[in-house]
Structures are given as C-alpha cells and as structure tokens.
Design a protein around this motif. Structure first.
Motif, PDB file in Angstrom:
ATOM      1  N   LEU A 158       0.838  -1.199   0.141  1.00 17.89           N
ATOM      2  CA  LEU A 158       0.239  -0.074   0.028  1.00 17.89           C
ATOM      3  C   LEU A 158       0.695   1.212   0.027  1.00 17.89           C
ATOM      4  N   ARG A 159       1.986   1.239   0.727  1.00 16.74           N
ATOM      5  CA  ARG A 159       2.799   2.358   0.803  1.00 16.74           C
ATOM      6  C   ARG A 159       3.622   2.337  -0.593  1.00 16.74           C
ATOM      7  N   SER A 160       3.798   1.340  -1.266  1.00  9.42           N
ATOM      8  CA  SER A 160       4.352   1.726  -2.562  1.00  9.42           C
ATOM      9  C   SER A 160       3.424   1.997  -3.552  1.00  9.42           C
ATOM     10  N   ALA A 161       2.115   1.588  -3.497  1.00 10.25           N
ATOM     11  CA  ALA A 161       0.961   2.468  -4.240  1.00 10.25           C
ATOM     12  C   ALA A 161       0.888   3.863  -4.178  1.00 10.25           C
ATOM     13  N   VAL A 162       0.921   4.128  -2.980  1.00 13.95           N
ATOM     14  CA  VAL A 162       0.930   5.581  -2.620  1.00 13.95           C
ATOM     15  C   VAL A 162       2.184   6.528  -3.393  1.00 13.95           C
ATOM     16  N   ARG A 163       3.139   5.897  -3.212  1.00  9.75           N
ATOM     17  CA  ARG A 163       4.468   6.628  -3.816  1.00  9.75           C
ATOM     18  C   ARG A 163       4.582   6.312  -5.260  1.00  9.75           C
ATOM     19  N   TRP A 164       3.584   5.930  -6.097  1.00 13.01           N
ATOM     20  CA  TRP A 164       3.758   5.948  -7.507  1.00 13.01           C
ATOM     21  C   TRP A 164       4.191   6.871  -8.345  1.00 13.01           C
ATOM     22  N   GLU A 165       3.765   8.207  -7.542  1.00 10.53           N
ATOM     23  CA  GLU A 165       3.984   9.530  -8.448  1.00 10.53           C
ATOM     24  C   GLU A 165       5.461   9.549  -8.588  1.00 10.53           C
ATOM     25  N   THR A 166       6.465   8.944  -7.804  1.00  7.32           N
ATOM     26  CA  THR A 166       7.877   9.249  -7.878  1.00  7.32           C
ATOM     27  C   THR A 166       8.461   8.183  -8.773  1.00  7.32           C
ATOM     28  N   ARG A 167       7.625   7.173  -9.266  1.00  5.29           N
ATOM     29  CA  ARG A 167       8.128   5.937 -10.035  1.00  5.29           C
ATOM     30  C   ARG A 167       7.725   6.398 -11.597  1.00  5.29           C
ATOM     31  N   ASP A 206       4.215 -11.388 -16.294  1.00  2.38           N
ATOM     32  CA  ASP A 206       5.650 -10.560 -16.893  1.00  2.38           C
ATOM     33  C   ASP A 206       5.071 -10.600 -18.270  1.00  2.38           C
ATOM     34  N   ARG A 207       4.353 -11.553 -18.997  1.00  8.81           N
ATOM     35  CA  ARG A 207       4.171 -11.279 -20.542  1.00  8.81           C
ATOM     36  C   ARG A 207       3.254 -10.150 -20.598  1.00  8.81           C
ATOM     37  N   LEU A 208       2.168  -9.876 -19.713  1.00 10.04           N
ATOM     38  CA  LEU A 208       1.426  -8.652 -20.184  1.00 10.04           C
ATOM     39  C   LEU A 208       2.079  -7.628 -19.229  1.00 10.04           C
ATOM     40  N   GLY A 209       3.289  -7.544 -18.832  1.00 12.26           N
ATOM     41  CA  GLY A 209       3.825  -6.648 -18.117  1.00 12.26           C
ATOM     42  C   GLY A 209       3.852  -5.233 -18.576  1.00 12.26           C
ATOM     43  N   ARG A 210       4.020  -5.114 -20.055  1.00 13.39           N
ATOM     44  CA  ARG A 210       4.177  -3.953 -20.729  1.00 13.39           C
ATOM     45  C   ARG A 210       2.766  -3.164 -20.453  1.00 13.39           C
ATOM     46  N   TRP A 211       1.713  -3.842 -20.346  1.00  7.99           N
ATOM     47  CA  TRP A 211       0.650  -3.018 -19.879  1.00  7.99           C
ATOM     48  C   TRP A 211       0.297  -3.031 -18.540  1.00  7.99           C
ATOM     49  N   LEU A 212       0.704  -3.923 -17.823  1.00 11.23           N
ATOM     50  CA  LEU A 212       0.426  -4.133 -16.098  1.00 11.23           C
ATOM     51  C   LEU A 212       1.294  -2.931 -15.535  1.00 11.23           C
ATOM     52  N   ARG A 213       2.433  -2.779 -16.180  1.00 13.54           N
ATOM     53  CA  ARG A 213       3.446  -1.718 -15.716  1.00 13.54           C
ATOM     54  C   ARG A 213       3.013  -0.346 -15.856  1.00 13.54           C
ATOM     55  N   GLU A 214       2.120   0.010 -16.782  1.00 11.67           N
ATOM     56  CA  GLU A 214       1.842   1.187 -16.920  1.00 11.67           C
ATOM     57  C   GLU A 214       1.408   2.055 -15.636  1.00 11.67           C
ATOM     58  N   PRO A 215       1.903   3.221 -15.573  1.00 12.22           N
ATOM     59  CA  PRO A 215       1.622   3.975 -14.139  1.00 12.22           C
ATOM     60  C   PRO A 215       0.364   3.651 -13.398  1.00 12.22           C
ATOM     61  N   ARG A 216      -0.905   3.846 -14.250  1.00 11.64           N
ATOM     62  CA  ARG A 216      -2.254   3.792 -13.607  1.00 11.64           C
ATOM     63  C   ARG A 216      -2.481   2.110 -13.322  1.00 11.64           C
ATOM     64  N   ALA A 217      -2.145   1.364 -14.164  1.00 14.66           N
ATOM     65  CA  ALA A 217      -2.407  -0.224 -13.918  1.00 14.66           C
ATOM     66  C   ALA A 217      -1.644  -0.672 -12.786  1.00 14.66           C
ATOM     67  N   ALA A 218      -0.286  -0.227 -12.747  1.00 11.51           N
ATOM     68  CA  ALA A 218       0.522  -0.753 -11.930  1.00 11.51           C
ATOM     69  C   ALA A 218       0.176  -0.024 -10.574  1.00 11.51           C
ATOM     70  N   ARG A 219      -0.194   1.124 -10.298  1.00 10.74           N
ATOM     71  CA  ARG A 219      -0.667   1.530  -9.144  1.00 10.74           C
ATOM     72  C   ARG A 219      -2.011   0.926  -8.740  1.00 10.74           C
ATOM     73  N   ALA A 220      -2.869   0.716  -9.621  1.00 12.13           N
ATOM     74  CA  ALA A 220      -4.044  -0.071  -9.138  1.00 12.13           C
ATOM     75  C   ALA A 220      -3.958  -1.443  -8.743  1.00 12.13           C
ATOM     76  N   ILE A 221      -2.848  -2.280  -9.290  1.00 13.17           N
ATOM     77  CA  ILE A 221      -2.542  -3.726  -8.956  1.00 13.17           C
ATOM     78  C   ILE A 221      -1.839  -3.675  -7.567  1.00 13.17           C
ATOM     79  N   GLU A 222      -0.857  -2.730  -7.532  1.00 12.57           N
ATOM     80  CA  GLU A 222       0.041  -2.703  -6.078  1.00 12.57           C
ATOM     81  C   GLU A 222      -0.884  -2.274  -5.043  1.00 12.57           C
ATOM     82  N   GLY A 223      -2.113  -1.511  -5.256  1.00 10.37           N
ATOM     83  CA  GLY A 223      -2.976  -1.176  -4.394  1.00 10.37           C
ATOM     84  C   GLY A 223      -3.745  -2.117  -4.011  1.00 10.37           C
ATOM     85  N   GLY A 224      -4.137  -2.585  -4.946  1.00 14.70           N
ATOM     86  CA  GLY A 224      -5.105  -3.978  -5.005  1.00 14.70           C
ATOM     87  C   GLY A 224      -4.396  -5.254  -3.982  1.00 14.70           C
TER      88      GLY A 224
END
Length: 222
Positions: free
Chosen positions: A89-98, A185-203
C-alpha cells in the motif's frame, strides 16, 4: 484406475489455484520482474514442502491439538502477511515518484525502476517472500492433515500414500505459480503502465492487508 487419486488431483488443483496470499505475492513480485515472480513461485513450493514434512511427521496433529501453539503461529503468519500488505500500500501511494509520473525526469525514473527490479529479483527477495508467506501459514499444515487422510484407501500404508498426495500438491504449485508469474510478466508492458501498476499494487496491498488482519483477528474470536 485409482478413483481416489483422480478425485484428489482435482481437489489439489483447486487448493493450489484458489486465490489467496500465495497468489497475491506472486503477482506482486512478477510485476517487479520475471525473475522475482518465478523465485516467489518456487518459494511457495518450498513452503509447501515444509507443510508436507510437518504433516508426515505428525507436527500438524500437534498444532491441531494445542490451540495456543496454533494461534501463536497464526499471529506470526498474520503479522508477516500484514507487513507485506502495508508495504504494498505504501508503494502504491508513492507511485508518483516512479516511472511514468508526469513531469519527472525520464532518466531518473528509469533508474528508479531498474533499482526496484534489482532489489526484488537480485537478492532472493521473491524466493524469501514466497517461502515465508506459505510456511508461516499454519492453516496449510492443517489442510494437509485434514484433507490428505481422506484419500488414503483403507488398509493401505499411510505414509507412502500421504507422500504421494503431498507430492501432487507440490507439483501443481510448481506448475501453477510459475505460470502465473510468467503470464503477469508477459502482460507486464500493460500491467506496468503507471495507472495499472498503481491499481494492482494497491489491490494486492489491500488483499494482503485484509488477509493479515483476518489471520490476526481469528484467534480473538475462537
């Protein structure tokens, strides 16, 4: 054909594939890197080997017979899962620095992403997280103890059959969790997009936090 063995194969597949803390930590590590995700999957399989050994040795029966010991281990496991959830959760909150944050320096962002992946995959962090998440869950030992004996035919030697059944569970884990890691990992290009990554990290953080709190709260109401 051994009907009980066939039936257990289906049960084992469901036990392994059921979403929970194991699945969540694999997804989270796979988002960091494929190496971290696969190592986490192997760590979970190693944790299952621990539960197999405990069940065969009869330690699981001791856990079932001594509620205080079971609850103590449950609290330890709950604390660890809660720690992983809060960290996510802390990592998701800090996504603005990623990487991908508006207005950030692309070179610095790339360095941050590379460092995060190196920490996750280069020091065995994924392997350790997977192993501890599974091994510190006493319910897994009790599951082995309660489910496996139901598929031991009457009159058959218990230990060889139990080892076979436990091996099937571990084999499924070695197939399922690395497959999940590779798919993420195969879907990583999409999953690592800032919004998707933050949502997954938060989820994943919310899921792990809820699981940790549930493990910690259960001893209070039993």
């Amino acid at each position: 054909m051994d009907a009980q063995l066939v039936a257990f194969t289906g049960v084992a597949a469901g036990m392994v594939a059921m979403p929970g803390a194991d699945f969540t930590v694999v997804v989270r590590n796979a988002l960091a890197s494929r190496r971290a995700g696969v190592l986490c999957a192997f760590g979970i399989a190693a944790g299952l080997l621990v539960h197999t050994a405990l069940a065969v040795a009869g330690v699981a029966a001791v856990l079932a017979a001594v509620p205080a010991l079971f609850r103590a281990l449950q609290v330890v496991g709950g604390c660890y899962v809660l720690y992983l959830g809060v960290r996510a959760l802390r990592s998701a909150v800090r996504w603005e620095t990623r990487p991908g944050a508006p207005g950030a320096d692309p070179v610095a962002e790339r360095r941050v992403g590379e460092e995060a992946r190196a920490v996750a995959g280069g020091r065995g962090g994924g392997l350790r997280e997977g192993f501890l998440t599974n091994a510190l869950n006493p319910k897994a030992s009790l599951t082995f103890l309660s489910v496996l004996p139901q598929f031991v035919p009457a009159g058959s030697p218990a230990m060889p059959r139990t080892l076979l059944l436990a091996t099937i569970v571990v084999a499924f884990a070695l197939l399922w969790f690395p497959a999940v890691a590779l798919l993420v990992d195969r879907l990583g290009r999409w999953l690592r997009e800032p919004r998707a990554a933050r949502a997954i990290e938060g989820g994943t953080g919310a899921a792990l936090t809820a699981l940790g709190l549930a493990l910690l709260a259960e001893p209070l109401f039993t």
